[in-house]
Enzyme design. Structure first.
Site, PDB file in Angstrom:
ATOM      1  CB  CYS A 162      -5.058   6.385  -2.945  1.00 43.03           C
ATOM      2  SG  CYS A 162      -3.738   5.271  -3.391  1.00 43.03           S
ATOM      3  CB  CYS A 203      -0.901  -0.023   1.234  1.00 42.05           C
ATOM      4  SG  CYS A 203      -1.728   1.532   1.554  1.00 42.05           S
ATOM      5  CE1 TYR A 253      -8.598   0.611  -0.833  1.00 39.83           C
ATOM      6  CE2 TYR A 253      -9.479  -1.487  -0.121  1.00 39.83           C
ATOM      7  CZ  TYR A 253      -8.879  -0.299   0.176  1.00 39.83           C
ATOM      8  OH  TYR A 253      -8.562   0.004   1.462  1.00 39.83           O
ATOM      9  CB  CYS A 284      -3.893   0.136  -4.973  1.00 43.33           C
ATOM     10  SG  CYS A 284      -5.018  -0.467  -3.711  1.00 43.33           S
ATOM     11  CB  THR A 318      -3.688   3.973   5.186  1.00 49.60           C
ATOM     12  OG1 THR A 318      -4.392   2.793   5.523  1.00 49.60           O
ATOM     13  CG2 THR A 318      -2.701   3.679   4.084  1.00 49.60           C
ATOM     14  CD  GLU A 327      -5.579  -1.028   2.969  1.00 50.85           C
ATOM     15  OE1 GLU A 327      -4.723  -1.524   2.242  1.00 50.85           O
ATOM     16  OE2 GLU A 327      -5.622   0.168   3.276  1.00 50.85           O
ATOM     17  CG  HIS A 383     -10.072   4.579  -0.375  1.00 48.73           C
ATOM     18  ND1 HIS A 383      -8.950   5.192  -0.860  1.00 48.73           N
ATOM     19  CD2 HIS A 383      -9.620   3.614   0.461  1.00 48.73           C
ATOM     20  CE1 HIS A 383      -7.872   4.639  -0.335  1.00 48.73           C
ATOM     21  NE2 HIS A 383      -8.252   3.673   0.468  1.00 48.73           N
ATOM     22  CD  GLU A 435      -2.957   0.311   7.474  1.00 47.67           C
ATOM     23  OE1 GLU A 435      -2.220  -0.651   7.774  1.00 47.67           O
ATOM     24  OE2 GLU A 435      -3.191   0.648   6.306  1.00 47.67           O
TER      25      GLU A 435
HETATM   26 FE1  SF4 Z   1      -3.319   1.929  -0.004  1.00 46.51          FE
HETATM   27 FE2  SF4 Z   1      -4.725   1.066  -2.074  1.00 46.51          FE
HETATM   28 FE3  SF4 Z   1      -5.860   2.693  -0.269  1.00 46.51          FE
HETATM   29 FE4  SF4 Z   1      -3.970   3.565  -2.009  1.00 46.51          FE
HETATM   30  S1  SF4 Z   1      -6.037   2.796  -2.501  1.00 46.51           S
HETATM   31  S2  SF4 Z   1      -4.109   4.012   0.165  1.00 46.51           S
HETATM   32  S3  SF4 Z   1      -2.635   1.797  -2.098  1.00 46.51           S
HETATM   33  S4  SF4 Z   1      -5.111   0.618   0.064  1.00 46.51           S
HETATM   34 FE    FE Z   2      -6.890   1.564   2.022  1.00 46.88          FE
END
Ligand code: SF4
Ligand code: FE
Length: 481
Positions: free
Chosen positions: A102, A98, A295, A298, A189, A446, A291, A256
């Site tokens: 983001c 991660c 996902y 990422c 995060t 996560e 968000h 985290e």
């Molecule tokens: Fe982390 Fe993915 Fe959230 Fe970006 S979108 S902060 S990489 S979990």
């Molecule tokens: Fe996240």
């Protein structure tokens, strides 16, 4: 834009009040447990410097007209939304972890449009506040953490009904110049690698919850903030004498923290919502939507690395050509690309908000995240299936380096003769790291709970499903009056 080196140097000027494993951390930047997460975050700066990634990693600011890092961009088109997902897949591929940045991007886009609509309805001036703040963020290329999740206490009670009023972050005192806030944000995060934190409420609110309907930004090291690092499985391997092979991913990681606000002062100009309960839900829904889109980028990039590691492990064991092995790799790819389809789809179907930035299609973004709560687990299961038990039973790096045992390990952990045993150990440890170790935090739980637990998406899917329209379609075909 900041270079990677400037970014790391800038973090050294922060005075974060961090505790981990029972002790205060004096040097956060060089802390061996935290550092891999910093390296992942820094990749968002490093890749933006690389001309070959310019299209994905940079954008033109609608606020200033300047070239900025896409991680600070307010999306101006569906193309921007698509590029965001592609950028996230790229970062996932490069870090297998991660990369954290983001959250602030998603928070900014949600706060930008929500403040506009709040001002329109309530004659407030939150949008102007936010635009001023975010212009500074873009000009300085700051790292911003988005903070939404309250600790929530008794889930059956609203914020103002809790036995302890601090279980949801709230305003505890109002002055002519600003407010004091107390409470905590959990699972934050990337907080330790950020200059600012952008705080939002965690759920829709009703009358009576005014003190909890608060959104603001403040420096991550503001007076009154205490941080406690979350543990990850296998985290202390990073502090062992031999900490290369066994950590699986030596350079990159995530983190985290629990962020505690104890009477932190927020000046008026940094406030973006303050008591307008009817707009808390909009902010939450939009942030969560963005968000959930994220996902679809990422986790797919991280999945690419896991699929690659699994394919390598089968080659090193000499079983890559077996038909069931090939089929399992195909299945992993199918699942991973399905997530990508969802990320691209909700982006391509995005629409313009009143403020001018673009919002993803909320139904498709929630479908995306719902799949993310499942597919990475199946991909990880298949990775463990193909990796074999050695992934969790192989000796430590310390034994591999010890002359008394080295030759035995070299000899008996060998797979295909041409492959060095050490390479095989490395790839198996990478799979372990991603499916059970520190990186599994980001790839599995996560995927389950980040951006909202599965049930949160099902509620949104129900709300957006337009069932009446579908019943009407059926009635027409069935010739029911
Ligand atoms: Fe982390 Fe993915 Fe959230 Fe970006 S979108 S902060 S990489 S979990
Ligand atoms: Fe996240």
């Amino acid at each position: 834009m900041m270079t990677k080196e400037q970014y790391i140097a800038s973090l050294r000027t922060l005075h974060l009040n961090l505790y981990r494993f029972g002790k205060k951390v004096e040097n956060v930047v060089d802390d061996p447990i935290v550092r891999p997460s910093l390296n992942s975050f820094a990749a968002t700066y490093e890749l933006a410097e690389d001309p070959q990634y310019e299209d994905l990693m940079t954008a033109t600011s609608n606020l200033t007209g300047k070239k900025i890092n896409r991680f600070t961009h307010l999306h101006q088109s569906t193309d921007d939304l698509i590029r965001k997902v592609k950028m996230q897949r790229l970062l996932g591929q490069k870090t297998a972890a991660c990369f954290q940045r983001c959250v602030g991007l998603d928070a900014a886009n949600a706060v930008y449009s929500t403040t506009y609509e709040t001002d329109e309805a309530c004659k407030t001036q939150y949008h102007e506040n936010f635009v001023k703040f975010w212009t500074e963020v873009q000009n300085n290329d700051w790292a911003v953490d988005g903070a939404m999740t309250d600790v929530k206490g008794d889930r059956g009670l609203s914020p103002s009904q809790q036995a302890d009023p601090d279980l949801f972050l709230h305003v505890v005192e109002r002055t002519p110049d600003g407010v004091y806030v107390t409470g905590a944000k959990a699972h934050q995060t990337g907080y330790l690698n950020s200059h600012y934190v952008l705080v939002m409420p965690t759920i829709s609110m009703r009358k009576g919850d005014e003190d909890y309907a608060i959104s603001f930004a403040c420096p991550t090291d503001a007076e009154g903030i205490t941080l406690i690092l979350g543990r990850q499985s296998c985290d202390t391997r990073k502090t062992e004498e031999y900490n290369d092979i066994d950590v699986g991913n030596k350079v990159y990681g995530g983190h985290e923290v629990l962020v505690i606000f104890d009477r932190v002062f927020i000046p008026n100009e940094m406030i973006f919502l303050n008591g307008e309960v009817e707009f808390a839900g909009m902010m939450v829904e939009r942030f969560a939507g963005y968000h959930r889109q994220s996902y679809g980028g990422c986790k797919v990039g991280v999945g690419d690395v896991l699929i690659g590691a699994t394919a390598l492990a089968t080659e090193m064991a000499g079983c890559a050509k077996a038909s069931h092995v090939k089929d399992k790799i195909i299945e992993m790819t199918h699942l991973n690309e399905t997530l990508y389809c969802c990320g691209i789809a909700c982006s391509s179907q995005g629409t313009k908000t009143k403020s001018g930035n673009y919002l993803i299609d909320l139904l498709l973004a929630n479908v995306c995240k719902q799949n993310v709560t499942r597919f990475p687990y199946e991909i990880a299961r298949l990775a463990q299936d193909l990796a074999g038990g050695l992934m969790v039973t192989q000796p430590s790096e310390a034994d591999y380096r010890n002359p008394a045992t080295h030759d035995y390990i070299e000899k008996y952990l060998k797979g295909v003769a041409s492959v060095p045993t050490e390479d095989r150990m490395r790839v198996l440890r990478l799979i372990e790291n991603m499916t059970m170790g520190t990186a599994a935090v980001g790839y599995l739980p996560e995927s389950m709970h980040g951006a909202g637990s599965p049930q949160a998406q099902r509620i949104m899917i129900a709300r957006q499903s337009n069932l009446d329209m579908k019943k009407k379609l059926a009635k027409e075909i069935a010739r029911i009056k």
